[in-house]
Scaffold this motif. Structure first.
Motif, PDB file in Angstrom:
ATOM      1  N   GLY A   1      27.901  29.016  76.722  1.00 23.87           N
ATOM      2  CA  GLY A   1      29.077  29.758  77.159  1.00 23.87           C
ATOM      3  C   GLY A   1      30.369  29.105  76.720  1.00 23.87           C
ATOM      4  N   ALA A   2      30.398  27.775  76.726  1.00 27.58           N
ATOM      5  CA  ALA A   2      31.601  27.069  76.279  1.00 27.58           C
ATOM      6  C   ALA A   2      31.725  27.111  74.760  1.00 27.58           C
ATOM      7  N   VAL A   3      30.596  27.063  74.068  1.00 29.54           N
ATOM      8  CA  VAL A   3      30.625  27.072  72.605  1.00 29.54           C
ATOM      9  C   VAL A   3      31.142  28.398  72.066  1.00 29.54           C
ATOM     10  N   VAL A   4      30.788  29.483  72.729  1.00 30.36           N
ATOM     11  CA  VAL A   4      31.232  30.807  72.274  1.00 30.36           C
ATOM     12  C   VAL A   4      32.758  30.876  72.203  1.00 30.36           C
ATOM     13  N   ASP A   5      33.419  30.184  73.092  1.00 31.68           N
ATOM     14  CA  ASP A   5      34.881  30.225  73.124  1.00 31.68           C
ATOM     15  C   ASP A   5      35.508  29.426  71.975  1.00 31.68           C
ATOM     16  N   THR A   6      34.726  28.611  71.263  1.00 32.65           N
ATOM     17  CA  THR A   6      35.274  27.820  70.154  1.00 32.65           C
ATOM     18  C   THR A   6      35.099  28.504  68.806  1.00 32.65           C
ATOM     19  N   TRP A   7      34.333  29.570  68.758  1.00 33.31           N
ATOM     20  CA  TRP A   7      34.007  30.198  67.480  1.00 33.31           C
ATOM     21  C   TRP A   7      35.243  30.848  66.877  1.00 33.31           C
TER      22      TRP A   7
ATOM     23  N   VAL B   1      11.586  38.603  77.629  1.00 36.34           N
ATOM     24  CA  VAL B   1      12.755  39.486  77.609  1.00 36.34           C
ATOM     25  C   VAL B   1      13.870  38.902  78.468  1.00 36.34           C
ATOM     26  N   VAL B   2      13.504  38.370  79.642  1.00 34.68           N
ATOM     27  CA  VAL B   2      14.500  37.760  80.518  1.00 34.68           C
ATOM     28  C   VAL B   2      15.128  36.538  79.855  1.00 34.68           C
ATOM     29  N   VAL B   3      14.305  35.685  79.239  1.00 32.67           N
ATOM     30  CA  VAL B   3      14.820  34.485  78.569  1.00 32.67           C
ATOM     31  C   VAL B   3      15.749  34.870  77.427  1.00 32.67           C
ATOM     32  N   ILE B   4      15.357  35.824  76.617  1.00 34.01           N
ATOM     33  CA  ILE B   4      16.196  36.251  75.487  1.00 34.01           C
ATOM     34  C   ILE B   4      17.494  36.857  75.997  1.00 34.01           C
ATOM     35  N   ALA B   5      17.424  37.638  77.068  1.00 35.31           N
ATOM     36  CA  ALA B   5      18.643  38.213  77.645  1.00 35.31           C
ATOM     37  C   ALA B   5      19.574  37.108  78.137  1.00 35.31           C
ATOM     38  N   CYS B   6      18.997  36.074  78.749  1.00 37.18           N
ATOM     39  CA  CYS B   6      19.827  34.953  79.213  1.00 37.18           C
ATOM     40  C   CYS B   6      20.452  34.210  78.042  1.00 37.18           C
ATOM     41  N   VAL B   7      19.686  34.000  77.004  1.00 31.87           N
ATOM     42  CA  VAL B   7      20.185  33.242  75.857  1.00 31.87           C
ATOM     43  C   VAL B   7      21.288  34.008  75.122  1.00 31.87           C
ATOM     44  N   VAL B   8      21.194  35.314  75.088  1.00 26.84           N
ATOM     45  CA  VAL B   8      22.184  36.108  74.362  1.00 26.84           C
ATOM     46  C   VAL B   8      23.360  36.509  75.261  1.00 26.84           C
ATOM     47  N   CYS B   9      23.064  37.038  76.427  1.00 28.74           N
ATOM     48  CA  CYS B   9      24.114  37.622  77.277  1.00 28.74           C
ATOM     49  C   CYS B   9      24.917  36.584  78.044  1.00 28.74           C
ATOM     50  N   VAL B  10      24.239  35.594  78.625  1.00 26.91           N
ATOM     51  CA  VAL B  10      24.950  34.639  79.467  1.00 26.91           C
ATOM     52  C   VAL B  10      25.997  33.848  78.685  1.00 26.91           C
ATOM     53  N   PRO B  11      25.690  33.319  77.484  1.00 24.75           N
ATOM     54  CA  PRO B  11      26.762  32.638  76.756  1.00 24.75           C
ATOM     55  C   PRO B  11      27.920  33.569  76.379  1.00 24.75           C
ATOM     56  N   ALA B  12      27.614  34.791  76.035  1.00 23.94           N
ATOM     57  CA  ALA B  12      28.694  35.723  75.681  1.00 23.94           C
ATOM     58  C   ALA B  12      29.597  35.972  76.885  1.00 23.94           C
ATOM     59  N   VAL B  13      29.005  36.162  78.037  1.00 25.36           N
ATOM     60  CA  VAL B  13      29.795  36.350  79.252  1.00 25.36           C
ATOM     61  C   VAL B  13      30.456  35.034  79.648  1.00 25.36           C
TER      62      VAL B  13
ATOM     63  N   GLY C   1      31.553  32.692  77.749  1.00 24.44           N
ATOM     64  CA  GLY C   1      32.744  32.435  76.944  1.00 24.44           C
ATOM     65  C   GLY C   1      33.982  33.013  77.599  1.00 24.44           C
ATOM     66  N   GLU C   2      33.826  34.170  78.208  1.00 24.98           N
ATOM     67  CA  GLU C   2      34.950  34.803  78.907  1.00 24.98           C
ATOM     68  C   GLU C   2      35.201  34.171  80.272  1.00 24.98           C
ATOM     69  N   LEU C   3      34.121  33.799  80.980  1.00 20.99           N
ATOM     70  CA  LEU C   3      34.275  33.340  82.361  1.00 20.99           C
ATOM     71  C   LEU C   3      34.639  31.863  82.484  1.00 20.99           C
ATOM     72  N   TRP C   4      33.939  30.989  81.726  1.00 21.11           N
ATOM     73  CA  TRP C   4      34.206  29.574  81.920  1.00 21.11           C
ATOM     74  C   TRP C   4      34.537  28.818  80.651  1.00 21.11           C
ATOM     75  N   GLY C   5      34.401  29.436  79.491  1.00 21.55           N
ATOM     76  CA  GLY C   5      34.633  28.732  78.237  1.00 21.55           C
ATOM     77  C   GLY C   5      36.030  28.152  78.108  1.00 21.55           C
ATOM     78  N   ARG C   6      37.033  28.977  78.328  1.00 21.88           N
ATOM     79  CA  ARG C   6      38.424  28.532  78.198  1.00 21.88           C
ATOM     80  C   ARG C   6      38.746  27.433  79.211  1.00 21.88           C
ATOM     81  N   ASP C   7      38.231  27.586  80.440  1.00 25.02           N
ATOM     82  CA  ASP C   7      38.497  26.587  81.482  1.00 25.02           C
ATOM     83  C   ASP C   7      37.870  25.244  81.152  1.00 25.02           C
ATOM     84  N   VAL C   8      36.679  25.260  80.555  1.00 28.20           N
ATOM     85  CA  VAL C   8      36.012  24.009  80.174  1.00 28.20           C
ATOM     86  C   VAL C   8      36.862  23.247  79.168  1.00 28.20           C
ATOM     87  N   TRP C   9      37.379  23.947  78.173  1.00 31.77           N
ATOM     88  CA  TRP C   9      38.150  23.273  77.129  1.00 31.77           C
ATOM     89  C   TRP C   9      39.526  22.835  77.630  1.00 31.77           C
TER      90      TRP C   9
END
Length: 175
Positions: free
Chosen positions: A116-122, A30-42, A44-52
């Protein structure tokens, strides 16, 4: 009638450790799935734009070459994660298993950061009614997601061919 062997009665207490392990495994998943789903979504907002933005200014070749590098790294990181998790043997090699667990954790963290960075490119969704969909990054670089996805597919194909060639060479050397 006599019995040759005495059998110990089976009790619920004997199966309790197994249930406890199953509970821990379920909690870990459950923790791994939460990390895989939630962390990239968050992410994308926190570091995705800055990475690109950073890649557009600082990376040789710009954001598209950085997306290709990230896409090519994903299959390798997944292979590292798989190799690390299948090499754990805490009973016989505790130090080696600790090193493999550290490698698996590091690879997992990098995969989450990439996610997290990939989410910002979608380019799909996120737009207002009548406005363009996606994020600022996906509107500025419309094919960025395709470059990363294509590099990931190429990386998977290359790794598959290398693994098959290695297995064939190993089989031939044992014969």
């Amino acid at each position: 009638m006599e019995q040759d062997e005495e059998q110990a009665p089976v009790s619920d207490a004997a199966s309790a450790p197994t249930r406890r392990r199953d509970y821990k495994t379920c909690l870990a998943m459950v923790v791994v799935i939460a990390c895989v789903v939630c962390v990239p979504a968050v992410g994308g907002e926190l570091w995705g734009r800055d990475v690109w933005r950073w890649a557009g200014v600082s990376w040789p070749g710009g954001v598209y070459s950085f997306a290709v590098l990230m896409g090519l790294s994903v299959p390798g990181l997944l292979l590292l994660l798989f190799a690390a998790l299948t090499s754990l043997d805490w009973q016989r090699h505790a130090v080696r298993s600790f090193a493999w667990a550290g490698a698996a954790f590091g690879g997992f963290i990098v995969l989450i950061a990439i996610g997290g960075a990939v989410v910002d490119t979608w380019p799909f969704g996120g737009g207002r009614r009548g406005g363009p969909g996606g994020t600022d990054t996906s509107r500025q670089y419309p094919s960025l997601w395709a470059a990363g996805l294509g590099a990931t597919v190429v990386g998977i194909l290359v790794l598959t061919v290398l693994i098959l060639m290695s297995e064939k060479k190993r089989r031939l050397s044992h014969n």
